[in-house]
Scaffold this motif. Structure first.
Motif, PDB file in Angstrom:
ATOM      1  N   SER A 144     -16.162 -74.227   2.914  1.00 51.63           N
ATOM      2  CA  SER A 144     -16.818 -75.001   1.851  1.00 51.63           C
ATOM      3  C   SER A 144     -17.374 -74.084   0.767  1.00 51.63           C
ATOM      4  CB  SER A 144     -17.961 -75.845   2.415  1.00 51.63           C
ATOM      5  OG  SER A 144     -17.464 -76.854   3.232  1.00 51.63           O
ATOM      6  N   THR A 145     -17.318 -74.582  -0.461  1.00 54.58           N
ATOM      7  CA  THR A 145     -17.843 -73.814  -1.592  1.00 54.58           C
ATOM      8  C   THR A 145     -18.823 -74.679  -2.374  1.00 54.58           C
ATOM      9  OG1 THR A 145     -15.984 -74.512  -2.973  1.00 54.58           O
ATOM     10  CG2 THR A 145     -15.760 -72.382  -1.836  1.00 54.58           C
ATOM     11  N   LEU A 146     -19.478 -74.039  -3.320  1.00 51.15           N
ATOM     12  CA  LEU A 146     -20.498 -74.710  -4.129  1.00 51.15           C
ATOM     13  C   LEU A 146     -19.833 -75.556  -5.208  1.00 51.15           C
ATOM     14  CD1 LEU A 146     -23.607 -74.777  -4.487  1.00 51.15           C
ATOM     15  CD2 LEU A 146     -23.315 -73.062  -6.241  1.00 51.15           C
ATOM     16  N   GLN A 147     -19.810 -76.856  -4.965  1.00 50.51           N
ATOM     17  CA  GLN A 147     -19.282 -77.819  -5.919  1.00 50.51           C
ATOM     18  C   GLN A 147     -20.217 -79.012  -5.931  1.00 50.51           C
ATOM     19  OE1 GLN A 147     -15.231 -78.794  -4.894  1.00 50.51           O
ATOM     20  NE2 GLN A 147     -14.739 -76.667  -4.447  1.00 50.51           N
ATOM     21  N   THR A 148     -20.109 -79.840  -6.932  1.00 49.82           N
ATOM     22  CA  THR A 148     -21.001 -81.005  -7.018  1.00 49.82           C
ATOM     23  C   THR A 148     -20.899 -81.879  -5.775  1.00 49.82           C
ATOM     24  OG1 THR A 148     -20.814 -80.986  -9.427  1.00 49.82           O
ATOM     25  CG2 THR A 148     -21.641 -82.997  -8.434  1.00 49.82           C
ATOM     26  N   ASP A 149     -19.680 -82.122  -5.303  1.00 48.91           N
ATOM     27  CA  ASP A 149     -19.499 -82.975  -4.120  1.00 48.91           C
ATOM     28  C   ASP A 149     -20.125 -82.382  -2.868  1.00 48.91           C
ATOM     29  OD1 ASP A 149     -18.213 -84.888  -5.575  1.00 48.91           O
ATOM     30  OD2 ASP A 149     -16.185 -84.314  -4.967  1.00 48.91           O
ATOM     31  N   THR A 150     -19.901 -81.082  -2.642  1.00 53.72           N
ATOM     32  CA  THR A 150     -20.462 -80.474  -1.435  1.00 53.72           C
ATOM     33  C   THR A 150     -21.986 -80.393  -1.528  1.00 53.72           C
ATOM     34  OG1 THR A 150     -19.975 -78.274  -2.340  1.00 53.72           O
ATOM     35  CG2 THR A 150     -18.449 -79.125  -0.689  1.00 53.72           C
TER      36      THR A 150
ATOM     37  N   PHE B 195     -40.763 -76.359  12.761  1.00 53.07           N
ATOM     38  CA  PHE B 195     -39.471 -77.015  12.587  1.00 53.07           C
ATOM     39  C   PHE B 195     -39.028 -76.955  11.125  1.00 53.07           C
ATOM     40  CE2 PHE B 195     -40.620 -80.046  16.295  1.00 53.07           C
ATOM     41  CZ  PHE B 195     -40.145 -79.133  17.222  1.00 53.07           C
ATOM     42  N   GLU B 196     -39.958 -77.262  10.238  1.00 56.01           N
ATOM     43  CA  GLU B 196     -39.615 -77.323   8.815  1.00 56.01           C
ATOM     44  C   GLU B 196     -39.194 -75.959   8.275  1.00 56.01           C
ATOM     45  OE1 GLU B 196     -42.740 -79.342   6.707  1.00 56.01           O
ATOM     46  OE2 GLU B 196     -42.064 -81.297   7.443  1.00 56.01           O
ATOM     47  N   ILE B 197     -39.885 -74.916   8.695  1.00 57.77           N
ATOM     48  CA  ILE B 197     -39.509 -73.565   8.257  1.00 57.77           C
ATOM     49  C   ILE B 197     -38.114 -73.223   8.773  1.00 57.77           C
ATOM     50  CG2 ILE B 197     -40.023 -71.097   8.564  1.00 57.77           C
ATOM     51  CD1 ILE B 197     -43.040 -71.975   8.470  1.00 57.77           C
ATOM     52  N   ALA B 198     -37.842 -73.576  10.027  1.00 60.50           N
ATOM     53  CA  ALA B 198     -36.526 -73.308  10.617  1.00 60.50           C
ATOM     54  C   ALA B 198     -35.426 -74.019   9.843  1.00 60.50           C
ATOM     55  CB  ALA B 198     -36.512 -73.740  12.083  1.00 60.50           C
ATOM     56  N   LEU B 199     -35.657 -75.282   9.500  1.00 61.96           N
ATOM     57  CA  LEU B 199     -34.653 -76.061   8.774  1.00 61.96           C
ATOM     58  C   LEU B 199     -34.447 -75.530   7.360  1.00 61.96           C
ATOM     59  CD1 LEU B 199     -35.559 -79.700   9.889  1.00 61.96           C
ATOM     60  CD2 LEU B 199     -33.999 -78.079  10.950  1.00 61.96           C
ATOM     61  N   GLN B 200     -35.542 -75.186   6.690  1.00 60.57           N
ATOM     62  CA  GLN B 200     -35.436 -74.657   5.331  1.00 60.57           C
ATOM     63  C   GLN B 200     -34.681 -73.332   5.336  1.00 60.57           C
ATOM     64  OE1 GLN B 200     -37.276 -71.773   4.008  1.00 60.57           O
ATOM     65  NE2 GLN B 200     -36.118 -72.021   2.131  1.00 60.57           N
ATOM     66  N   GLN B 201     -34.922 -72.495   6.348  1.00 65.14           N
ATOM     67  CA  GLN B 201     -34.235 -71.204   6.446  1.00 65.14           C
ATOM     68  C   GLN B 201     -32.735 -71.393   6.650  1.00 65.14           C
ATOM     69  OE1 GLN B 201     -36.071 -68.669   4.929  1.00 65.14           O
ATOM     70  NE2 GLN B 201     -34.722 -67.574   6.288  1.00 65.14           N
ATOM     71  N   GLU B 202     -32.378 -72.361   7.475  1.00 64.57           N
ATOM     72  CA  GLU B 202     -30.959 -72.645   7.714  1.00 64.57           C
ATOM     73  C   GLU B 202     -30.298 -73.152   6.430  1.00 64.57           C
ATOM     74  OE1 GLU B 202     -27.640 -72.293   9.697  1.00 64.57           O
ATOM     75  OE2 GLU B 202     -29.566 -71.723  10.570  1.00 64.57           O
ATOM     76  N   LEU B 203     -31.002 -73.992   5.706  1.00 65.13           N
ATOM     77  CA  LEU B 203     -30.505 -74.496   4.423  1.00 65.13           C
ATOM     78  C   LEU B 203     -30.327 -73.340   3.439  1.00 65.13           C
ATOM     79  CD1 LEU B 203     -29.792 -76.895   2.593  1.00 65.13           C
ATOM     80  CD2 LEU B 203     -32.237 -77.169   2.137  1.00 65.13           C
ATOM     81  N   TYR B 204     -31.302 -72.432   3.411  1.00 57.95           N
ATOM     82  CA  TYR B 204     -31.213 -71.247   2.549  1.00 57.95           C
ATOM     83  C   TYR B 204     -29.956 -70.441   2.872  1.00 57.95           C
ATOM     84  CZ  TYR B 204     -31.863 -66.369   1.276  1.00 57.95           C
ATOM     85  OH  TYR B 204     -31.645 -65.094   0.818  1.00 57.95           O
ATOM     86  N   GLU B 205     -29.693 -70.231   4.167  1.00 50.20           N
ATOM     87  CA  GLU B 205     -28.523 -69.424   4.587  1.00 50.20           C
ATOM     88  C   GLU B 205     -27.221 -70.031   4.066  1.00 50.20           C
ATOM     89  OE1 GLU B 205     -28.565 -66.555   6.271  1.00 50.20           O
ATOM     90  OE2 GLU B 205     -30.696 -66.522   6.789  1.00 50.20           O
ATOM     91  N   ILE B 206     -27.106 -71.352   4.160  1.00 52.30           N
ATOM     92  CA  ILE B 206     -25.889 -72.029   3.698  1.00 52.30           C
ATOM     93  C   ILE B 206     -25.754 -71.897   2.184  1.00 52.30           C
ATOM     94  CG2 ILE B 206     -24.831 -74.313   3.397  1.00 52.30           C
ATOM     95  CD1 ILE B 206     -26.028 -74.953   6.210  1.00 52.30           C
ATOM     96  N   LEU B 207     -26.837 -72.173   1.476  1.00 57.61           N
ATOM     97  CA  LEU B 207     -26.797 -72.060   0.012  1.00 57.61           C
ATOM     98  C   LEU B 207     -26.520 -70.638  -0.428  1.00 57.61           C
ATOM     99  CD1 LEU B 207     -29.730 -74.457  -0.825  1.00 57.61           C
ATOM    100  CD2 LEU B 207     -27.362 -74.765  -1.540  1.00 57.61           C
ATOM    101  N   PHE B 208     -27.118 -69.672   0.259  1.00 59.75           N
ATOM    102  CA  PHE B 208     -26.893 -68.270  -0.084  1.00 59.75           C
ATOM    103  C   PHE B 208     -25.412 -67.916   0.063  1.00 59.75           C
ATOM    104  CE2 PHE B 208     -26.627 -63.755   1.199  1.00 59.75           C
ATOM    105  CZ  PHE B 208     -27.090 -63.179   0.029  1.00 59.75           C
ATOM    106  N   LEU B 209     -24.806 -68.364   1.156  1.00 59.18           N
ATOM    107  CA  LEU B 209     -23.386 -68.094   1.391  1.00 59.18           C
ATOM    108  C   LEU B 209     -22.525 -68.723   0.299  1.00 59.18           C
ATOM    109  CD1 LEU B 209     -21.166 -66.994   3.338  1.00 59.18           C
ATOM    110  CD2 LEU B 209     -21.225 -69.239   4.443  1.00 59.18           C
ATOM    111  N   TRP B 210     -22.797 -69.985  -0.022  1.00 56.87           N
ATOM    112  CA  TRP B 210     -22.022 -70.664  -1.063  1.00 56.87           C
ATOM    113  C   TRP B 210     -22.217 -70.005  -2.419  1.00 56.87           C
ATOM    114  CZ3 TRP B 210     -22.881 -76.636  -0.066  1.00 56.87           C
ATOM    115  CH2 TRP B 210     -22.278 -76.989   1.148  1.00 56.87           C
TER     116      TRP B 210
END
Length: 198
Positions: free
Chosen positions: A83-89, A119-134
């Motif tokens: 997956s890449t950074l696009q409006t749909d994704t 929990f919230e910090i863990a979830l935000q960190q995981e979200l950060y990792e995905i966005l960083f990769l994209w």
């Protein structure tokens, strides 16, 4: 000392999985993290305490890792690794965060409320990792520095996570789809210094 093990080593991954499975089994049985000891986790996982502490600082770090893993799997089920950074994704990612947090709040027991920030910090960190990769994949096309990519991923992850957390705590009079649409327009504007999202 946690972090001294090589996390990509298959043996390390197996050990972490054993510890996570033992922890989840005890959590399902007891429904209370306070009553679970590191000794019980290691006994059930058939590893020693030193091995546990080579992987996790304490049982709360294990709890955080479990939450990240759960969130990671929920996201992976919707997005292929390519997956890449696009409006749909981006729209699907934002909606997935809203949906996951709504389900998470529905399953949260009163005794678990104290762990909500963890929990919230863990979830935000995981979200950060995905966005960083994209973002990293996209930014390499236009030669943006890694510091800019990191800062942008951090800001965007909170721009998504903050409204989702607030919405999931409230009465949810606005649908997740409508909230995701509103957040998406803000996120796209915030991405403009790094990349153009198509």
């Amino acid at each position: 000392m946690p972090g001294t093990v090589k996390r990509d080593d298959p043996r390390v991954q197996r050990t972490r999985q054993l510890l996570l499975q033992a922890f989840i089994a005890l959590l399902e049985e007891r429904h209370n993290i306070h009553s679970i000891s590191v000794q019980e986790i290691t006994t059930l996982a058939t590893v020693n305490r030193a091995t546990f502490y080579a992987h996790f600082e304490d049982k709360y770090a294990l709890l955080e890792s479990w939450m990240r893993e759960k969130f990671h799997r929920a996201l992976l089920s919707q997005f292929p690794a390519s997956s890449t950074l696009q409006t749909d994704t981006l729209r699907l990612l934002i909606l997935a965060v809203f949906d996951f947090l709504a389900r998470f709040r529905g399953q949260l027991k009163p005794a678990d409320k104290q762990f909500e920030p963890l929990f919230e910090i863990a979830l935000q960190q995981e979200l950060y990792e995905i966005l960083f990769l994209w973002l990293k994949r996209r930014a390499s096309e236009i030669y943006v520095g890694e510091e800019t990519v990191e800062a942008t991923a951090q800001v965007i992850s909170w721009a998504v996570f903050g409204p989702a957390a607030q919405w999931s705590r409230g009465n949810r009079t606005i649908s997740a789809e409508e909230m995701a649409h509103r957040v998406l327009s803000v996120v796209i504007a915030g991405l403009s210094p790094v990349t153009t999202v198509t």
